[in-house]
Design an enzyme around this catalytic site. Structure first.
Site, short mmCIF file in Angstrom:
data_model
loop_
_atom_site.label_atom_id
_atom_site.label_comp_id
_atom_site.label_asym_id
_atom_site.label_seq_id
_atom_site.Cartn_x
_atom_site.Cartn_y
_atom_site.Cartn_z
N THR A 93 0.88 -1.19 0.00
CA THR A 93 0.00 0.00 0.00
C THR A 93 0.90 1.22 0.00
O THR A 93 1.63 1.45 0.96
CB THR A 93 -0.88 0.02 1.27
OG1 THR A 93 -1.65 -1.17 1.31
CG2 THR A 93 -1.81 1.23 1.24
N LYS A 168 -7.77 1.58 -3.17
CA LYS A 168 -7.46 1.13 -1.80
C LYS A 168 -7.65 2.26 -0.79
O LYS A 168 -8.28 2.08 0.26
CB LYS A 168 -6.01 0.63 -1.78
CG LYS A 168 -5.38 0.45 -0.43
CD LYS A 168 -5.63 -0.91 0.17
CE LYS A 168 -5.08 -0.99 1.58
NZ LYS A 168 -5.44 -2.17 2.28
N LYS A 243 -1.83 5.15 8.57
CA LYS A 243 -1.02 5.24 7.33
C LYS A 243 -1.93 5.45 6.11
O LYS A 243 -1.69 6.34 5.29
CB LYS A 243 -0.20 3.94 7.16
CG LYS A 243 0.54 3.88 5.84
CD LYS A 243 1.13 2.49 5.55
CE LYS A 243 1.59 2.43 4.10
NZ LYS A 243 2.12 1.14 3.70
P1 NAD Z 1 6.10 -5.75 7.22
O1 NAD Z 1 6.81 -4.59 7.82
O2 NAD Z 1 5.76 -6.92 8.09
O3 NAD Z 1 6.94 -6.32 5.96
C1 NAD Z 1 7.68 -5.53 5.08
C2 NAD Z 1 8.93 -6.33 4.72
O4 NAD Z 1 9.67 -5.61 3.74
C3 NAD Z 1 9.87 -6.52 5.93
O5 NAD Z 1 10.09 -7.91 6.11
C4 NAD Z 1 11.13 -5.78 5.52
O6 NAD Z 1 12.32 -6.38 5.99
C5 NAD Z 1 11.05 -5.86 4.00
N1 NAD Z 1 11.86 -4.86 3.32
C6 NAD Z 1 11.91 -3.52 3.52
N2 NAD Z 1 12.77 -2.95 2.66
C7 NAD Z 1 13.28 -3.96 1.89
C8 NAD Z 1 14.23 -4.01 0.83
N3 NAD Z 1 14.84 -2.92 0.39
N4 NAD Z 1 14.52 -5.21 0.29
C9 NAD Z 1 13.90 -6.33 0.73
N5 NAD Z 1 12.99 -6.36 1.74
C10 NAD Z 1 12.71 -5.18 2.31
O7 NAD Z 1 4.77 -5.14 6.56
P2 NAD Z 1 3.45 -5.94 6.13
O8 NAD Z 1 2.47 -5.95 7.24
O9 NAD Z 1 3.84 -7.22 5.47
O10 NAD Z 1 2.85 -4.94 5.03
C11 NAD Z 1 3.41 -4.82 3.73
C12 NAD Z 1 2.56 -3.85 2.92
O11 NAD Z 1 1.21 -4.32 2.88
C13 NAD Z 1 2.50 -2.44 3.53
O12 NAD Z 1 2.52 -1.51 2.48
C14 NAD Z 1 1.17 -2.43 4.27
O13 NAD Z 1 0.61 -1.13 4.39
C15 NAD Z 1 0.33 -3.32 3.37
N6 NAD Z 1 -0.80 -3.99 4.04
C16 NAD Z 1 -0.64 -4.58 5.26
C17 NAD Z 1 -1.73 -5.20 5.87
C18 NAD Z 1 -1.60 -5.87 7.22
O14 NAD Z 1 -2.62 -6.22 7.81
N7 NAD Z 1 -0.36 -6.09 7.72
C19 NAD Z 1 -2.98 -5.22 5.21
C20 NAD Z 1 -3.10 -4.65 3.95
C21 NAD Z 1 -1.99 -4.03 3.37
#
Ligand code: NAD
Length: 296
Positions: A93, A168, A243
């Site tokens: 997102t 979204k 966010k």
């Molecule tokens: P998270 O923080 O658990 O995971 C993000 C991952 O990206 C981490 O493991 C981090 O190490 C990795 N990362 C960051 N920079 C990187 C790079 N340069 N190279 C490789 N890996 C890298 O976050 P999440 O909960 O998995 O959410 C991910 C996305 O999905 C976000 O944009 C969030 O807003 C969206 N989202 C989350 C949810 C939820 O319920 N968690 C629901 C809908 C959407």
């Protein structure tokens, strides 16, 4: 079956990648965090040493990262190492402007691209029941759809570049506002001596009916599966709602749209977040609404 590179194996990306392996795809994965890489390996992925190494020979590259700056930086890093005819999909997102910039970067290198943010949370990621909201050209969407279907159950093509992100944040702005509306109604009902169940029985079958009330009721009792019955454990954390509402406000400012309730909702979740509730489910905002009465 496709050769897929998956970058970003966090709370969402980890289980989404695991579902692609389960579906029989050959998956090469990368994350900055060792524990996430180890989990992906035990789920059946091959681990690459870097994001660039992961995309070599991939038909499809998927990113699932925290914010726009991470997506732009990773796409910039990997795109010139992708093969001609490959497809890149971002499921994070992020802000609409960054999504459009990412599409432009891909187009410059002759790579097809789709923005495909999700709804459904970590439960949907684990159960492969996510909704994907997609933006991009018809041909790119058609190529992405069968891959996304292994991670979700509803895949919607919303329009051109950035349209998935736009859908979204519009949806989540409705959700953020409606949860506050339902919370205010329960807070008022409590003051008026009306039981939670009585308000629920009337509003859930009347014109006040909405998802925040009937599927995710912010007070315990009427909807047994809602986080209110589990001390507001997420679910969908307040920090993530904040966010998304901030992304909506930034998009509204850029596009020149008036969203006064969206702005007020953002301020309310911000106050709730800053009081130490970032990890609490967003429906816990009912507690914040009640606390406003004490302040007058
Ligand atoms: P998270 O923080 O658990 O995971 C993000 C991952 O990206 C981490 O493991 C981090 O190490 C990795 N990362 C960051 N920079 C990187 C790079 N340069 N190279 C490789 N890996 C890298 O976050 P999440 O909960 O998995 O959410 C991910 C996305 O999905 C976000 O944009 C969030 O807003 C969206 N989202 C989350 C949810 C939820 O319920 N968690 C629901 C809908 C959407």
């Amino acid at each position: 079956m496709a050769n897929i590179a998956f970058i970003g194996l966090g709370n969402m990306g980890g289980p989404m990648a695991a579902n692609l392996v389960k579906a029989g795809h050959k998956l090469v994965a990368f994350d900055l965090v060792a524990a996430s890489r180890n989990q992906a390996e035990s789920d059946g992925a091959t681990i690459a040493d870097s994001a660039v190494a992961s995309v070599k020979g991939a038909d499809v590259v998927i990113t699932m990262l925290p914010a726009g700056k991470h997506v732009l930086s990773v796409w910039d890093e990997v795109i010139s190492s992708m093969g001609k005819g490959a497809l890149i999909i971002d499921c994070s997102t992020i802000d609409v402007e960054s999504a459009k910039q990412a599409h432009a970067l891909a187009a410059k290198h002759g790579i097809a691209s789709v923005d495909a943010p999700v709804s459904g949370g970590t439960g949907g990621a684990r159960g492969a029941t996510l909704t994907f909201m997609c933006g991009g050209e018809d041909k790119a969407f058609a190529a992405a759809k069968p891959i996304l279907e292994k991670m979700g159950k509803k895949i919607v093509h919303c329009g051109g570049a950035g349209a998935g992100q736009a859908a979204k944040i519009c949806n989540n702005m409705i959700l953020g506002i409606s949860m506050i509306a339902v919370s205010e109604a329960f807070a008022l009902a409590e003051k008026l001596g009306l039981s939670h169940q009585a308000l629920f029985d009337v509003a859930s079958t009347s014109s006040g009916q909405c998802w925040s009330l009937t599927s995710y009721c912010p007070v315990p009792g009427p909807v047994p599966a809602s986080p209110a019955n589990n001390d507001y454990k997420p679910g969908f954390a307040t920090a993530l709602m904040l966010k998304d509402l901030t992304l909506a406000q930034n998009a509204a400012a850029t596009a020149g749209a008036a969203t006064p309730l969206g702005k007020h909702a953002q301020e309310i979740y911000k106050a709730f977040d800053m009081a130490g509730n970032g990890g609490v489910d967003f429906s816990g905002v009912v507690r914040h609404v009640r606390s406003l009465a004490a302040k007058g």
